[in-house]
Design a protein around this motif. Structure first.
Motif, PDB file in Angstrom:
ATOM      1  N   THR A  43       0.858  -1.176   0.000  1.00 31.69           N
ATOM      2  CA  THR A  43       0.000   0.000   0.000  1.00 31.69           C
ATOM      3  C   THR A  43       0.893   1.223   0.000  1.00 31.69           C
ATOM      4  N   GLY A 102     -18.985   7.769   5.481  1.00 34.78           N
ATOM      5  CA  GLY A 102     -18.567   7.118   4.238  1.00 34.78           C
ATOM      6  C   GLY A 102     -17.101   6.760   4.239  1.00 34.78           C
ATOM      7  N   LEU A 103     -16.272   7.644   4.808  1.00 38.20           N
ATOM      8  CA  LEU A 103     -14.840   7.368   4.898  1.00 38.20           C
ATOM      9  C   LEU A 103     -14.565   6.203   5.845  1.00 38.20           C
ATOM     10  N   ALA A 105     -16.615   3.716   6.408  1.00 34.29           N
ATOM     11  CA  ALA A 105     -17.104   2.484   5.781  1.00 34.29           C
ATOM     12  C   ALA A 105     -16.168   1.985   4.696  1.00 34.29           C
ATOM     13  N   ASP A 106     -15.505   2.910   3.982  1.00 34.40           N
ATOM     14  CA  ASP A 106     -14.594   2.527   2.904  1.00 34.40           C
ATOM     15  C   ASP A 106     -13.325   3.378   2.999  1.00 34.40           C
ATOM     16  N   PRO A 107     -12.446   3.063   3.972  1.00 38.41           N
ATOM     17  CA  PRO A 107     -11.279   3.926   4.199  1.00 38.41           C
ATOM     18  C   PRO A 107     -10.169   3.702   3.176  1.00 38.41           C
ATOM     19  N   ALA A 108      -9.452   4.777   2.908  1.00 35.86           N
ATOM     20  CA  ALA A 108      -8.230   4.685   2.104  1.00 35.86           C
ATOM     21  C   ALA A 108      -7.134   4.072   2.977  1.00 35.86           C
ATOM     22  N   ALA A 188     -19.656   1.754  11.568  1.00 35.28           N
ATOM     23  CA  ALA A 188     -18.957   1.331  10.351  1.00 35.28           C
ATOM     24  C   ALA A 188     -17.549   0.836  10.632  1.00 35.28           C
TER      25      ALA A 188
END
Length: 190
Positions: A43, A102-103, A105-108, A188
């Motif tokens: 990553t 939202g961040l 729930a789907d983090p970078a 989340a």
């Protein structure tokens, strides 16, 4: 005259048979869940500015204090925060309320970190975005979580890299939205 010394009889050392050279040592069997690695995970860390680095570092330290305190069985010692000042930049705070669930729930990569106590329960949830960081300390059932938000971009108003605010006890509409957002982030993330 010479003296005689009496010694206790010694037992001969027990000799073990030598292991044959052709015999290999036992191999460990894999555990109940064998893992096959196809390719190592890679990553890329996000590139951050000096101000973002300072903000992220301060947020990391706050989350670390909550985690360390829970593991050591003491109350956390967090720095001073400012009372809610919605007038300064209400747009940025409402953006945080809209974007944080939202961040979470789907983090970078590197955007969501969770500190846990010795029993594995989450005690600090840290969420990093481009211009803000959010630290949430979950609390017992029936109580609201405590939170701290670190916001970039206030050098011109306050000559600071970032501001640290806590909106936990605000009874306005935005305060209620903030509390709902904290619950959504915790749901989340954990």
């Amino acid at each position: 005259m010479t003296g005689n010394t009496h010694r206790a009889p010694t037992e001969p050392a027990v000799q073990r048979p030598a292991r044959p050279a052709h015999r290999r040592p036992r191999r460990r069997r894999p555990g109940p869940f064998p893992v096959t690695i196809v390719q190592a995970a890679a990553t890329a860390a996000p590139v951050v500015t000096a101000d973002q680095h300072g903000r992220r570092s301060a947020a990391n330290q706050t989350a670390d204090e909550f985690t360390s305190a829970a593991r050591q069985g003491r109350a956390p010692r967090v720095g001073a925060t400012y009372d809610v000042m919605w007038e300064i930049d209400i747009r940025q705070v409402t953006d945080i309320i809209a974007d944080a669930p939202g961040l979470a729930a789907d983090p970078a990569p590197g955007a969501l970190l969770i500190g846990r106590d010795l029993r594995g329960r989450p005690v600090a949830v840290l969420l990093h975005a481009d211009t803000w960081s959010l630290v949430i300390a979950p609390s017992r059932a029936g109580y609201t979580a405590s939170s701290f938000v670190f916001i970039d971009g206030h050098r011109s108003e306050f000559d600071l890299d970032h501001l640290v605010w806590s909106f936990d006890h605000d009874t306005s509409v935005h305060g209620v939205e903030w509390t709902d957002m904290l619950a959504a982030v915790l749901a989340a993330a954990t």
